[in-house]
Design an enzyme around this catalytic site. Structure first.
Site, PDB file in Angstrom:
ATOM      1  N   GLY A 147      28.039  45.027  47.132  1.00  0.00           N
ATOM      2  CA  GLY A 147      28.606  46.226  47.743  1.00  0.00           C
ATOM      3  C   GLY A 147      28.504  47.427  46.833  1.00  0.00           C
ATOM      4  CD  GLU A 159      44.527  39.155  37.172  1.00  0.00           C
ATOM      5  OE1 GLU A 159      44.771  40.303  37.568  1.00  0.00           O
ATOM      6  OE2 GLU A 159      43.403  38.802  36.739  1.00  0.00           O
ATOM      7  CG  HIS A 213      43.161  43.239  36.958  1.00  0.00           C
ATOM      8  ND1 HIS A 213      43.580  42.412  37.977  1.00  0.00           N
ATOM      9  CD2 HIS A 213      42.312  44.127  37.535  1.00  0.00           C
ATOM     10  CE1 HIS A 213      43.019  42.793  39.115  1.00  0.00           C
ATOM     11  NE2 HIS A 213      42.254  43.832  38.865  1.00  0.00           N
ATOM     12  NE  ARG A 251      41.281  41.234  44.313  1.00  0.00           N
ATOM     13  CZ  ARG A 251      41.045  42.463  43.875  1.00  0.00           C
ATOM     14  NH1 ARG A 251      40.500  42.639  42.674  1.00  0.00           N
ATOM     15  NH2 ARG A 251      41.339  43.516  44.615  1.00  0.00           N
TER      16      ARG A 251
END
Length: 332
Positions: free
Chosen positions: A151, A273, A293, A244
């Site tokens: 994407g 996480e 993250h 993810r």
């Protein structure tokens, strides 16, 4: 906040702390709400939506992912859901390349040598701290970047890799999506690549020098990077995950690193996480770079995400067009 405060139709109830919202506080304050702004850390399920009651019109999340929202429950209640795509594309693409460079150049190990005062015990030697080079050389004229998911963020990452001399792009995406031959040919021409090719996931594992995991989470992609996938990768290949944590089987990846199936891994996300501590199997692996993250963590991107989240909730409450709305038609 300035956008919300400047909207006279809204009365604001705001969690006061700079940390994840306490669920008890949310449950106690949400009854009668018309709009709800949340982060990835808030699980928006039937309990929350029922507590809000029939007045709730919209849930706006300051994230591109929305796995933390029960979309079926939202659709059944006639709610609208807003999210923040596009604005974090560049930041995550930058970080993906950074992880590839850090992992390939053994940055984690090298930084520890310096910060732990061990440099005097690691004199220079011809192959000390060497790793596979991201850019091409005469001795390795072909360099293949593989993408799981192709994407916006994956294509922005590819654009950044071109300057390193990547020669081939392989990608694997939703099998039900038709191959876009025209787009692939255009990308190859634009970036002077020898090929941009859609492949199955096994070929992606076998043929890629660097694999970037940039696909959505959810049931269909859970542990798609598993022992079988990792065993097909080259011993000098590197895995990067900036999407993810649930896409990667952490135990299988730790074993792959420990037993040398692949060279290294760079992760901005880890399953489970933030409960990733010193005893986590991936934290113990020296060739695994782990970041907490921070893919969208630039001042510019987070501000843009905040603005988009505010615009979405305002439009949802007032019945206008939301800048970025999740299509819930398939959940009703």
């Amino acid at each position: 906040m300035s956008l919300l405060e400047a909207t006279p139709e809204l009365d604001l109830v705001v969690w006061p702390d700079d940390r994840s919202c306490d669920r008890t506080w949310l449950l106690g304050n949400i009854p009668g709400s018309t709009g709800l702004v949340v982060m990835l850390t808030e699980k928006v399920d039937s309990e929350i939506l029922d507590r809000a009651g029939p007045s709730l019109k919209v849930v706006s999340t300051m994230s591109v992912g929305y796995e933390h929202i029960d979309l079926r429950a939202a659709a059944q209640r006639g709610l609208r859901v807003g999210y923040t795509p596009d604005v974090l594309t560049d930041a995550v693409a930058d970080l993906s390349v950074m992880l590839a460079l850090m992992t390939s150049r053994n940055a984690g190990i090298a930084m520890a040598v310096a910060k732990d005062g061990q440099w005097p015990n690691h004199p220079w030697s011809p192959f000390a701290l060497c790793g596979p080079q991201l850019s091409t050389m005469a001795s390795s004229p072909a360099r293949k970047a593989g993408f799981l998911g192709f994407g916006r963020i994956a294509q922005a990452t590819l654009a950044r890799l071109v300057s390193f001399g990547i020669t081939h792009c392989l990608y694997s995406s939703n099998p039900s999506s038709p191959t876009n031959h025209e787009r692939d040919a255009e990308l190859a021409k634009r970036y002077n690549l020898q090929s941009v090719t859609k492949v199955d996931i096994d070929e992606l594992a076998r043929e890629s020098d660097f694999i970037f995991v940039l696909a959505p989470g959810g049931h269909d992609t859970y542990h798609i990077i598993n022992e079988n996938f990792l065993k097909q990768m080259r011993r000098t290949s590197i895995l990067i995950n900036a999407s993810r944590g649930t896409l990667v089987d952490s135990d299988a990846l730790a074993r792959a690193l420990r037993e040398g199936w692949i060279w290294g891994a760079g992760l901005d996300v880890v399953e489970g996480e933030p409960n990733v501590t010193l005893d986590h199997p991936l934290v113990k692996e020296p060739r695994c770079i782990i970041l907490p993250h921070i893919g969208s963590a630039t001042l510019e991107t987070r501000r843009a995400m905040a603005v988009r989240a505010a615009q979405n909730v305002i439009a949802g409450v007032l019945g206008g067009n939301m800048p970025a709305e999740v299509d819930l038609s398939g959940y009703r």
